[in-house]
Every structure is written in structure tokens, then in C-alpha cells.
Design a protein around this motif. Structure first.
Motif, PDB file in Angstrom:
ATOM      1  N   MET A   1       0.835  -1.205   0.000  1.00 24.10           N
ATOM      2  CA  MET A   1       0.000   0.000   0.000  1.00 24.10           C
ATOM      3  C   MET A   1       0.872   1.258   0.000  1.00 24.10           C
ATOM      4  N   ASN A   2       1.823   1.294   0.917  1.00 25.00           N
ATOM      5  CA  ASN A   2       2.704   2.457   0.987  1.00 25.00           C
ATOM      6  C   ASN A   2       3.508   2.635  -0.287  1.00 25.00           C
ATOM      7  N   SER A   3       3.937   1.504  -0.870  1.00 27.15           N
ATOM      8  CA  SER A   3       4.718   1.585  -2.104  1.00 27.15           C
ATOM      9  C   SER A   3       3.884   2.119  -3.254  1.00 27.15           C
ATOM     10  N   SER A   4       2.599   1.739  -3.293  1.00 30.79           N
ATOM     11  CA  SER A   4       1.728   2.223  -4.359  1.00 30.79           C
ATOM     12  C   SER A   4       1.469   3.715  -4.209  1.00 30.79           C
ATOM     13  N   ILE A   5       1.317   4.183  -2.939  1.00 22.41           N
ATOM     14  CA  ILE A   5       1.134   5.614  -2.698  1.00 22.41           C
ATOM     15  C   ILE A   5       2.385   6.375  -3.095  1.00 22.41           C
ATOM     16  N   ALA A   7       4.626   5.481  -5.302  1.00 26.62           N
ATOM     17  CA  ALA A   7       4.732   5.489  -6.765  1.00 26.62           C
ATOM     18  C   ALA A   7       3.787   6.513  -7.370  1.00 26.62           C
ATOM     19  N   ARG A   8       2.577   6.626  -6.791  1.00 24.01           N
ATOM     20  CA  ARG A   8       1.605   7.596  -7.297  1.00 24.01           C
ATOM     21  C   ARG A   8       2.115   9.015  -7.104  1.00 24.01           C
ATOM     22  N   TYR A   9       2.704   9.282  -5.945  1.00 25.62           N
ATOM     23  CA  TYR A   9       3.240  10.608  -5.683  1.00 25.62           C
ATOM     24  C   TYR A   9       4.431  10.911  -6.588  1.00 25.62           C
ATOM     25  N   ARG A  10       5.249   9.902  -6.854  1.00 27.74           N
ATOM     26  CA  ARG A  10       6.390  10.111  -7.754  1.00 27.74           C
ATOM     27  C   ARG A  10       5.925  10.469  -9.154  1.00 27.74           C
ATOM     28  N   SER A  11       4.914   9.738  -9.640  1.00 26.71           N
ATOM     29  CA  SER A  11       4.405  10.032 -10.982  1.00 26.71           C
ATOM     30  C   SER A  11       3.755  11.406 -11.021  1.00 26.71           C
ATOM     31  N   LEU A  12       3.085  11.789  -9.932  1.00 29.52           N
ATOM     32  CA  LEU A  12       2.484  13.119  -9.854  1.00 29.52           C
ATOM     33  C   LEU A  12       3.554  14.199  -9.848  1.00 29.52           C
ATOM     34  N   LEU A  13       4.624  13.953  -9.120  1.00 31.22           N
ATOM     35  CA  LEU A  13       5.731  14.907  -9.073  1.00 31.22           C
ATOM     36  C   LEU A  13       6.361  15.083 -10.444  1.00 31.22           C
ATOM     37  N   GLU A 108       2.873  19.332  -0.387  1.00 27.94           N
ATOM     38  CA  GLU A 108       4.319  19.313  -0.198  1.00 27.94           C
ATOM     39  C   GLU A 108       5.058  19.138  -1.514  1.00 27.94           C
ATOM     40  N   LEU A 109       4.379  18.537  -2.501  1.00 31.16           N
ATOM     41  CA  LEU A 109       5.030  18.285  -3.790  1.00 31.16           C
ATOM     42  C   LEU A 109       5.271  19.563  -4.587  1.00 31.16           C
ATOM     43  N   LEU A 110       4.556  20.634  -4.258  1.00 30.87           N
ATOM     44  CA  LEU A 110       4.722  21.874  -5.018  1.00 30.87           C
ATOM     45  C   LEU A 110       6.136  22.412  -4.889  1.00 30.87           C
ATOM     46  N   ALA A 111       6.683  22.399  -3.670  1.00 32.80           N
ATOM     47  CA  ALA A 111       8.057  22.866  -3.464  1.00 32.80           C
ATOM     48  C   ALA A 111       9.049  21.920  -4.126  1.00 32.80           C
ATOM     49  N   CYS A 112       8.750  20.621  -4.082  1.00 36.95           N
ATOM     50  CA  CYS A 112       9.636  19.636  -4.714  1.00 36.95           C
ATOM     51  C   CYS A 112       9.640  19.804  -6.227  1.00 36.95           C
ATOM     52  N   SER A 113       8.467  20.033  -6.798  1.00 35.34           N
ATOM     53  CA  SER A 113       8.366  20.241  -8.243  1.00 35.34           C
ATOM     54  C   SER A 113       9.098  21.504  -8.671  1.00 35.34           C
ATOM     55  N   MET A 114       8.946  22.547  -7.868  1.00 28.90           N
ATOM     56  CA  MET A 114       9.635  23.805  -8.148  1.00 28.90           C
ATOM     57  C   MET A 114      11.150  23.607  -8.143  1.00 28.90           C
ATOM     58  N   THR A 115      11.641  22.831  -7.190  1.00 28.25           N
ATOM     59  CA  THR A 115      13.081  22.572  -7.103  1.00 28.25           C
ATOM     60  C   THR A 115      13.561  21.728  -8.274  1.00 28.25           C
ATOM     61  N   LEU A 116      12.784  20.736  -8.669  1.00 26.54           N
ATOM     62  CA  LEU A 116      13.171  19.894  -9.803  1.00 26.54           C
ATOM     63  C   LEU A 116      13.187  20.690 -11.105  1.00 26.54           C
TER      64      LEU A 116
END
Length: 263
Positions: A1-5, A7-13, A108-116
Motif C-alpha cells: 500500500m505504501n509503495s503504491s502511494i 509510486a503515485r506521488y512520484r508520478s504526480l511529481l 508538499e510536492l509543489l516545493a519539490c516540483s519547483m526545485t526539480l
């Protein structure tokens, strides 16, 4: 379950980052090529100003303008990466109110996306830097492969700054005006364009306190001089910014509950 979440967050990022990069150049005649042309034009302007007009020289070099240009360029691209993260951070949440209203969206992904996104532009700048190093000097050092490890602590710091300022920027709108001045100050009070060892000792601490100075110096070690970086200093730097990132994330999550009320 955690791994699927995860992976979903990684693809979203990845999708968020891709959208930001492509969106920036949408409508431009040559599109993504500007990510390579812009740093080259920036280098020409700074080299003209400092190398030809002001006749600046860097200690320990042959005095050639090309040497000075490469040393200057390393400082400019490291500062440019952090400055992009710093100046965009206060608006990361403010400019995406629709995401705030979605309870399940990981803000939280917004700051990560901005950095990437900034990291993508840094990578393009490094491509130009390596090409110019090979064209002007006819040699490349294997230590250049260590550059990602040198930059990594600054990436962590950029994410931490992104979490802190994006949360604070929702409630204090003036932050976006202040960070622009701060970004400029960090350029001129770092080793980006000034060799710190040539300054009076009483002023050097200001430059060494700048979080960009160590990264710029170590990036020059691996790219310009072909030497190994100071691993002890980088390790301590990484440990400090990792703790800072943890605190910034906790602050972001604590403040997140009030985002919807303000926006």
C-alpha cells in the motif's frame, strides 16, 4: 500500500515538473532550446562586464578571459538555481489555490516540483559549461562526475526553503518582495563573482556564512580544477540542511490547515 502511494506521488511529481518546464517555454519559437541559449547569453553579458570592461582576474589562473568566464559561470549557475527556488517559493501555494481545496492533494510536492524545475535548468547550464570547458581548454576531468554529489546538499536546502517560504507566503504576502532583494544579495555576498581570499579578513565571515559559497567553491574544485571536493565540509552541510528540511516540512504541515481559510 505504501509503495503504491509512493509510486503515485512520484508520478504526480514528474507530471507537475514536466508541466512547469514545458509551460515556461510554451509559445516560444524555439521552445526548450532557450534553456541552453539563455545561460550562454548570460555568460556573455557577465564576461563582457567583468572580464573585458572591469578587467577582473581570478587568483591562481593564467589571467585569460576564458578562464575567468568559466569560473564566473560556475558561480552564476549555482546561484541561479537557488535564486529560482528562492524567488518562486512564496508563490508556490498562492498560485495554486485549486490544489489547496483538494484534501487529497499532497501540497508538499509543489516545493519539490519547483526545485526539480530549477534543477532541470541547472542541468542545462552544466551542459553549456562542460561544452565551453572542452571547447576552450580541450580537456575534461573525471571529477566532473562528482558534481551531482556537490549540488545535492543545496537541493535539500532548496526544498527546505521552498516548504518554509511557500507556507509563510500564504499569510505574509510581502515575502515575495523581500526574497528578490535577498537573492541579489546572495549573489554579491558569495564567492560567485568575488574571490573570498582577496577580501579583508574582517569581511570574509559574511561570505562564508552564505550557504552558496561552499557549494560554489566545491563545484569549481571538481569542474574547473579537477580536484576532489571537501567531503567533510559537504557532509556537515548535508547533515545540517537535512535537519532544516525536517523542520521546514513540519512547519509546512502545521500551517497547511489555515491555507484554505486565507485563499
Amino acid at each position: 500500500m505504501n509503495s503504491s502511494i509512493g509510486a503515485r506521488y512520484r508520478s504526480l511529481l514528474v507530471e507537475l515538473t514536466k508541466r512547469e518546464i514545458l509551460g515556461r517555454y510554451r509559445g516560444a519559437a524555439i521552445g526548450l532550446l532557450w534553456s541552453l541559449i539563455s545561460p550562454f547569453l548570460m555568460l556573455m553579458v557577465y564576461t563582457l562586464a567583468f572580464g573585458y570592461i572591469l578587467r577582473s582576474k581570478w587568483p591562481g589562473t593564467s589571467g585569460a578571459t576564458t578562464d575567468f568566464a568559466l569560473i564566473l559561470f560556475v558561480g552564476l549557475i549555482v546561484h541561479g538555481f537557488f535564486a529560482e527556488c528562492l524567488t518562486r517559493a512564496p508563490l508556490a501555494v498562492l498560485s495554486n489555490p485549486s490544489y489547496v481545496k483538494r484534501v487529497v492533494f499532497p501540497l508538499e510536492l509543489l516545493a519539490c516540483s519547483m526545485t526539480l524545475t530549477a534543477l532541470f535548468h541547472l542541468a542545462m547550464n552544466v551542459v553549456v559549461l562542460v561544452a565551453l570547458k572542452w571547447f576552450w581548454h580541450g580537456e575534461l576531468y573525471w571529477q566532473m562526475l562528482l558534481l551531482p554529489l556537490v549540488i545535492a546538499p543545496l537541493v535539500i536546502l532548496s526544498v527546505a526553503v521552498g516548504w518554509f517560504l511557500s507556507a509563510l507566503g500564504v499569510f505574509v504576502r510581502d515575502i515575495s518582495q523581500i526574497v528578490g532583494v535577498l537573492a541579489a544579495a546572495m549573489l554579491f555576498l558569495s564567492s560567485a563573482i568575488v574571490p573570498v581570499e582577496t577580501l579583508p579578513e574582517s569581511y570574509r565571515w559574511v561570505f562564508y556564512a552564505n550557504p552558496l559559497t561552499l557549494i560554489i567553491d566545491q563545484a569549481r574544485e571538481v569542474v574547473i580544477w579537477g580536484r576532489s571536493p571537501d567531503w567533510a565540509a559537504l557532509g556537515l552541510y548535508a547533515a545540517c540542511v537535512t535537519v532544516l528540511a525536517g523542520l521546514a516540512l513540519a512547519f509546512f504541515r502545521k500551517m497547511r490547515g489555515g491555507f484554505a481559510d486565507v485563499l
